[in-house]
Design a protein around this motif. Structure first.
Motif: not given
Lengths: 365, 365, 365
Positions: A63-64, A188, A190, A192, A197, B273, B275-276, B318, B320
């Motif tokens: 996951l990006s 970044s 991940r 899951p 991370n 979450r 992300l950066d 995101m 998934f």
């Protein structure tokens, strides 16, 4: 007494272990064949499945999240616009996207368009355009015929006038300086399933380094700042040629991580590829361009616009890869299948025997 | 007669069933070991592979479509702009994206820029900026030197003048009210292999509820309307702190569906979450910002622009997850591998026997 | 002498091949059952696993890049705007996106907004709006009460004035002509594991054909130029109805490739689906719309804007599919599991035998 005997026999049954009676063949030939086949299967299970394909690992897809920041200025000098500076707010359109950024490298500009009537572009000329480019009617015909030039008359249209002249883009490209623009790509990722991370600015990279580094596969493979020209060159393309008609570049970031190893071994690998087709054959509307407009109001509160056919390079940041970590399920699945293959050994040897029997039968017949 | 005998023997062969001669060992020790190993393997196959990992199911990855709609207004009061209202058309940039939306929370504004000549920002000051921020030359030097302030001279540049002063963004952030904005996230998913569609507005949710609900993990876990501050808080971040320099938030929607169960059990799970990287160490250009401009024409038909360095939070939605449904292929694959593992039992017991034999041999030797 | 004997026995052991003593049962019933079960398992392994599910292939997921180019013009005639032409720079917002494009089909326009004070939209009216649409306060109350109409007073707000009247969008839609717009979708894909690239403009398709073709499932299944109305019709929707409130369409491109076959067999398949919910029940804010603004400066250097609530169709291009190519690992995994299943034959027959034994035992008891 019968019931007691029954219970006893069930108990007895529970503690029974049945194994086939084994016939041991002492033969150099059959024994060697047996051991070689076994060795091959074991070598396959251990070497290929376990070591190369990591069959003992559970896998997870990445996951990006990507952010990009382009820097640089370009200078253009044209008769329409005069001397003009282009900065990031001018050449990145739209100003932010999720996994992609577009850098304008060339443009055809049509100034001061208003909604009005004007003569259509000359028919003969238009026919040629129709066959050679992506031209389509740009307005609605009013039914009148008007002078297009000193010698020609064309149909009048209601449109954004003056009409755009759909001609070839300038060569060399107007924003030739774009080759020296740099882009900082922050990524970044991940996994899951493993709660793992990581980001592409590696822990050992410090701020001072980041402020002056530029990615170079040999000297600076971990710097996340890329010069546009370098990316295009790595894809075996020429930046100035590509900049004329535009194109699409793929910035591929691969994260192949073996999480049974130290996490510092899990690093991104950058590769660059041209994604659109530059092959001149079978190539309608080559390159990458789109039209956009800036809208103004003049003194009379009338709307005017500047139409820009922008050619440029779209960089799609594609993040992929998978992480593996030891897990008992795929391990047993692979070991089980491997054991079943060991069973093949018997079949190989038995089929040898069957052959002999069949041939003997045939011979007797 | 021979032919007849041959046919007969082939027929005979077809109806043959060969089974190993079985040796039954009645031993408490070996029998118990045998049964325990068998029980372990069966427990593994049934318990772990079938129940936990659903090895009997075929899997499919999710296809998703997301639309978002932000609501709310913010009021700012600055010396540059005076009292000003910001609505959704002002703070969502670009106005629509595919899986993502950006909300402006803070900004540095440079009004009335024109393409002209002006003195560069003072060198010493610039050096500091160069080392501490993401500053780069903003124009092309003309070669002249001009007064920058009463005491200083700097080089003159051709640029969008006046130049942007690259300073720290306001703290508290200008659009502090953004924490109360809400966003409606509509997500429809599809598992193409199973022809299964669903959306995150669940069937029992009605219009009246949707018009006044706000997501809350405990009281309203199925409401698809999220308050921005709540999302940031769930990620253990402070909204006002994050709003100053901006950032990237991940809105993760997980659809884990067991399609052997009623389809109403297949519901989205929301997690949030950051992300950066907010770590101040190793963090060049922290947060998330980009520059964009609004272009105007003044009375003289001269282009001017308002340059905005916009800081804000980008929310990446995101989606998934995977769906599983009973399928014979993975079932047989797993059962087959399980059966092969049952074969391990014999090997365990035989290896026991082999041990004894080897030790006996060694002893004899 | 003992050592020599030991070595000899180890050697002997190495060349040993042990096979179970086989008991051959010549019985029509048991033999037939045996062969049928074997035939079923072999048929499963060969027919289902190998032929249908291609269990002998290694799989890879697709990497894709999409560019789109919309063409067409629309004419509108309203009291606000008069006769007006809309071209691609007007109706595609934002001008470029990564895997998606938005075409404006309908709009509510509020002209000449400025930051000022104005009476709020009437309360009673607003209450109705609040319950029936996506209305929210559009400004900050100043505390004064002012005339809203000849008979009504409402609160004064600081806002972009005049306020937008949140009413139903026009029906028929303003850009009804959008149904004849065409879009060229260029898609290039890559299977990184197999280093295989392809694009949706197939090799045999030439430039002349591409300049005049339009996708048609029967006559032109390989033409990558799609008429918007055709796409919507294929999804069993009515374009004009969908255009009023907007919506989201999925353009699905499936690349299922068997790379053991000639690469020319690997072609894209296009399908179209409506992704948003058109069900009037449980549908808050139906369709797809967003607000955006065009900013102007008037003679007094005061900022004004035109607010547009744009309704339209977003087309999400979703590329999926997987490629398979022969690989020894999955082959052996599947064959191994299949062989293990062959072992089931014995268990079936033995369980038959066990049954007899158990029943006999019970009978005796």
């Amino acid at each position: 007494m019968k019931t007691r005997g029954c219970c006893a026999s069930i108990c007895q049954c529970f503690f029974e272990y049945s194994t086939p009676k084994i016939l041991v063949i002492r033969s150099f030939k059959v024994g060697t064949l047996n051991r070689i086949t076994q060795a091959l299967v074991i070598a396959y299970v251990i070497g290929y499945v376990c070591v190369l394909n990591k069959g003992y690992q559970d896998m997870d897809a990445v996951l990006s999240s990507v952010t990009t920041k382009v820097k640089g200025i370009a200078l253009t000098n044209t008769s329409d616009l005069g001397l003009r500076i282009w900065d990031v707010a001018d050449y990145v359109i739209p100003p932010q996207e999720e996994n992609s950024f577009f850098v304008l490298t060339n443009l055809l500009i049509t100034l001061n368009q208003t909604q009005s009537h004007c003569p259509e572009v000359r028919h003969f000329f238009k026919l040629i355009l129709y066959l050679t480019s992506d031209h389509l009617p740009s307005g609605v015909q009013t039914g009148k015929c008007v002078k297009y030039s000193a010698v020609d008359k064309t149909c009048e249209v209601l449109a954004w006038c003056p009409l755009e002249l759909d001609k070839e883009p300038p060569n060399p490209p107007m924003l030739a300086d774009a080759e020296n623009f740099t882009v900082l790509i922050k990524n970044s990722i991940r996994y899951p399933k493993f709660n793992f991370n990581k980001r592409n600015i590696l822990p050992y990279v410090n701020k001072t380094y980041l402020e002056q580094c530029v990615f170079n596969r040999i000297t600076d493979p971990d710097c996340p700042i890329f010069r546009l020209k370098d990316m295009v060159t790595e894809a075996n393309e020429d930046f100035q040629t590509m900049a004329v008609h535009g194109g699409v570049m793929g910035v591929q970031i691969r994260w192949e991580c073996d999480l049974d190893m130290p996490s510092s071994w899990c690093v991104p690998r950058y590769t660059f590829r041209r994604l659109d087709n530059k092959d001149p054959v079978n190539n309608v509307a080559p390159g990458y361009n789109f039209r956009f407009a800036k809208y103004y109001k003049n003194g009379n509160n009338e709307e005017t616009r500047t139409l820009i056919k922008g050619f440029g390079i779209r960089f799609d940041v594609m993040v992929f890869g998978q992480a593996g970590k030891f897990n008992i399920v795929p391990t047993l699945l692979n070991v089980g299948a491997g054991l079943a293959l060991l069973g093949l050994v018997n079949i190989v040897l038995l089929s040898h025997a069957v052959c002999v029997v069949v041939m003997a039968t045939v011979y007797i017949c």
